[in-house]
Motif scaffolding. Sequence first.
Motif, short mmCIF file in Angstrom:
data_model
loop_
_atom_site.label_atom_id
_atom_site.label_comp_id
_atom_site.label_asym_id
_atom_site.label_seq_id
_atom_site.Cartn_x
_atom_site.Cartn_y
_atom_site.Cartn_z
N ILE A 483 0.67 1.59 -3.71
CA ILE A 483 0.87 0.87 -2.45
C ILE A 483 2.36 0.67 -2.18
O ILE A 483 2.82 0.80 -1.05
CB ILE A 483 0.12 -0.47 -2.50
N GLY A 484 3.11 0.38 -3.25
CA GLY A 484 4.55 0.18 -3.07
C GLY A 484 5.26 1.39 -2.53
O GLY A 484 6.24 1.28 -1.78
N HIS A 485 4.78 2.59 -2.89
CA HIS A 485 5.40 3.83 -2.41
C HIS A 485 4.55 4.54 -1.35
O HIS A 485 4.85 5.68 -0.99
CB HIS A 485 5.65 4.77 -3.59
N SER A 486 3.51 3.85 -0.87
CA SER A 486 2.64 4.42 0.18
C SER A 486 2.18 5.83 -0.18
O SER A 486 2.27 6.76 0.63
CB SER A 486 3.35 4.43 1.53
N LEU A 487 1.68 6.00 -1.40
CA LEU A 487 1.22 7.32 -1.85
C LEU A 487 -0.16 7.59 -1.26
O LEU A 487 -1.12 6.88 -1.54
CB LEU A 487 1.16 7.36 -3.38
N ARG A 488 -0.24 8.62 -0.46
CA ARG A 488 -1.49 8.97 0.21
C ARG A 488 -2.25 9.98 -0.62
O ARG A 488 -1.87 11.14 -0.72
CB ARG A 488 -1.19 9.54 1.60
N MET A 489 -3.32 9.51 -1.24
CA MET A 489 -4.14 10.40 -2.06
C MET A 489 -5.52 9.80 -2.21
O MET A 489 -5.70 8.59 -2.13
CB MET A 489 -3.51 10.61 -3.44
N ASP A 583 -13.96 -5.83 0.31
CA ASP A 583 -15.33 -5.41 0.01
C ASP A 583 -15.95 -4.68 1.19
O ASP A 583 -16.67 -3.69 1.02
CB ASP A 583 -16.19 -6.62 -0.34
N ALA A 584 -15.70 -5.20 2.39
CA ALA A 584 -16.31 -4.62 3.59
C ALA A 584 -15.86 -3.18 3.81
O ALA A 584 -16.65 -2.34 4.27
CB ALA A 584 -15.97 -5.47 4.82
N VAL A 585 -14.62 -2.87 3.48
CA VAL A 585 -14.13 -1.50 3.65
C VAL A 585 -14.56 -0.62 2.47
O VAL A 585 -14.98 0.51 2.65
CB VAL A 585 -12.60 -1.49 3.83
N PHE A 586 -14.47 -1.16 1.25
CA PHE A 586 -14.91 -0.39 0.08
C PHE A 586 -16.38 -0.04 0.18
O PHE A 586 -16.82 1.01 -0.32
CB PHE A 586 -14.66 -1.19 -1.20
N ALA A 587 -17.18 -0.92 0.78
CA ALA A 587 -18.62 -0.70 0.84
C ALA A 587 -18.99 0.54 1.65
O ALA A 587 -20.10 1.05 1.54
CB ALA A 587 -19.31 -1.92 1.43
N LEU A 588 -18.06 1.03 2.48
CA LEU A 588 -18.34 2.24 3.25
C LEU A 588 -18.56 3.44 2.34
O LEU A 588 -19.24 4.39 2.71
CB LEU A 588 -17.19 2.52 4.23
N GLY A 589 -17.93 3.41 1.15
CA GLY A 589 -18.16 4.46 0.16
C GLY A 589 -17.35 5.71 0.34
O GLY A 589 -17.49 6.66 -0.44
N HIS A 590 -16.49 5.78 1.34
CA HIS A 590 -15.71 7.01 1.53
C HIS A 590 -14.23 6.74 1.74
O HIS A 590 -13.48 7.63 2.09
CB HIS A 590 -16.26 7.80 2.74
N GLU A 591 -13.81 5.49 1.52
CA GLU A 591 -12.40 5.16 1.70
C GLU A 591 -11.74 5.04 0.34
O GLU A 591 -11.73 3.98 -0.29
CB GLU A 591 -12.27 3.85 2.49
N ASP A 592 -11.21 6.15 -0.17
CA ASP A 592 -10.59 6.17 -1.49
C ASP A 592 -9.08 6.30 -1.43
O ASP A 592 -8.42 6.37 -2.47
CB ASP A 592 -11.17 7.34 -2.32
N ASP A 593 -8.53 6.36 -0.21
CA ASP A 593 -7.08 6.33 -0.03
C ASP A 593 -6.69 4.86 0.05
O ASP A 593 -6.95 4.18 1.04
CB ASP A 593 -6.72 7.07 1.26
N LEU A 594 -6.07 4.34 -1.02
CA LEU A 594 -5.83 2.90 -1.11
C LEU A 594 -4.84 2.40 -0.07
O LEU A 594 -4.93 1.26 0.39
CB LEU A 594 -5.34 2.55 -2.52
N VAL A 595 -3.88 3.23 0.30
CA VAL A 595 -2.90 2.83 1.33
C VAL A 595 -3.61 2.70 2.67
O VAL A 595 -3.42 1.71 3.40
CB VAL A 595 -1.75 3.85 1.41
N ARG A 596 -4.43 3.69 2.98
CA ARG A 596 -5.18 3.63 4.25
C ARG A 596 -6.18 2.49 4.22
O ARG A 596 -6.39 1.80 5.22
CB ARG A 596 -5.88 4.97 4.49
#
Length: 730
Positions: A483-489, A583-596
Amino acid sequence: MADFLLELLTEEIPARMQPEAAVQLGERFRTLLDKAGLQAEAVETYVTPRRLALLARGLPPASAPVVEERRGPRADAPDAAIAGFLKSTGLARDQLEERETDRGRFLFATLRREGEPTAALLAERLPALLAGFAWPKAMRFEPTGFRWVRPLRGIVALLDGEVVPFAVAGVASGRETMGHRVMGGGTALRIDSPRTHAAQLEAAFVLLDAEARKARIREGARKAAAAAGLALVEDEGLVAENAGLAEWPVPLLGRFDPAFLAVPPELLVLTMKVNQKYFACVDARGQLAPAFVCIANLEAPDGGRAIVAGNERVLAARLADARFFWEQDVKVPLDAQAAKLSGILFHEKLGTMAEKVERVARLARWLVETHPGQFPGATPGLVERAARLAKADLVTGTVGEFPELQGVIGAHIADAQGEPAEVVAALRQHYAPVPEGSVPVAVALADRVDTLLAFFSVSLIPSGSKDPFALRRAALASLDIIIGHSLRMDILKVFEFHFLNVISTIATQAARQSDLFSNLKILEENLPDWSRNSSYRDAIEALGLTSIYFEYNVDATQQLLTFLAERLKVRERDAGVRHDLIDAVFALGHEDDLVRLLARVRALQAFVETKEGENLLAGFRRAANILKAEEKKDGPHDGPVAPALLVEPAERALDTALEGAQAAVRAAVNAEDFTAAMQTLAALRPFVDRFFDTVTVNADDPGLRRNRLALLAKLRATAALVADFSKVEG
């Protein structure tokens, strides 16, 4: 009201034990007062290397009277029962009160016990306070069995000007103590009263208050350095430690041979700090100077020249040892040092440190190869080289002597041996909380991810307060870097790729223990060809390496993602980000880009905390609750909405609005414009309100009912493009 002083004179108390001892004395004394029925206006504690002291201000002359009401027998009880009650209370029959209760008429006695003198209460209870004192390490004194950190030499116990008499381990309380061991004159110091205690000690060259000693050290050390045209290397930990070593601290400047400056400065500073408790100095350019500030415990007649000379001799020997370690280590190529890591076990199930290094090198290289835009300027070759050398200094003599310098010494050796600047930077920052620079970031992230996934793969997962492998810290460090370096992965894909490297090591360890080297060779040859979506268990069992020979956890990647989500909540809590929205965003199950994900969460929070957002959320919840109840009866209603069955204007309007909203929300989410996505959802509010105001969902006509439930499912699906609103609290 009176003041009470307790001073316990001892031989030297270790500096590390002093702060906790002062806290404990205060807590135990407050408990004593509470149990004795006493109250103090204030309780202050003090500690020096040779004494532990307490000052209680505003104590009453005696404890408060105690009034106790005791119920006796029934009023019409036999005379013998009443006589027994009178004997137990010491009262006469006419002093009892008859009182009606729900169980009949009973006798009651009101007993009044006068308070006891404060001096007597303290004298009675202080021995137990001291006998129960808990030190991390203590000496036992026979024949009493009394335990204290060092021999107890004297006790001062004064209530105002009068001695509170008691004894512990053969040491009787009184009013005499000792001043400074050298400057105090060597004679007993008679304390007049609690209020004069600190001043009398100061006159005998003892600063009772630790904060006063710290200020004297801090200011005196700065002045000593400034007088030589230098600046002090500030270190509050060292200030506190020296305050615990000297009752009358006197900062003095000393010097050492400039030839030692050829040794890495961090090694010199740490040698001075750890071994000698000295402060380092820097010159006007910020470079380490061949000077130090030591803290004497007295004002010497010669101005401290002999003390400084003695400290210079001792430091010269220490620095010579440090230089020897450095000169021996820098002669050995880092590659040769790294080879020795094969003799160090990382974990019995996870192979050697050399195997960990190999895994980290593979992952770091893969990160840069697959995410080149996230690591600008880094090449696969550079990060792999840095990863292979990052832990090489663990086997050096210097790090063996000073573990705090791991990474730093490796960087100095790498620099001296001509490694690229990026590699040197990666080694120097390998253990930093948030490294800077593409190569350091890639290597540090790979190292932390490897640690997490490796232990999760063998089910060594933190539980409760137990975290023996510091995995929570590793998770927070990974989040800080990403998050500190906004690494998109896609972090789950990172885990899935690296899982193959991890189970290869697990298999290697198991095969070593089971002599399955032929199967191990097959496994290593086939690992790179495994599909990310294949069954790890089937593939391993097909090669003949079943769980009989090694343990692994095929759910490790998902478990680790959940673990990271929990750590993310902890990390963001201080920033005011709500855990339920994560939790509400993680529950979608397809958001694995932590910065996004975090950007989506913050936009969601800004939305749901507005009045408009609260109202729309209520509409979404109403729809979700209706669907939940109806789907329990007859299954999902996620089918298409039939336009012909939209007979009410409000439902036609909602369906049209949802069609446009779904396309707009998808486009906004794809463009990562989450604010626009929220605004699009907000625009649905009047259509949702009108629908619930004018349309009956559970219509009598089954076709209309199913179609309206499908429309609500369409509303739910539209909201789910942003988050699972059922997880949002409030």
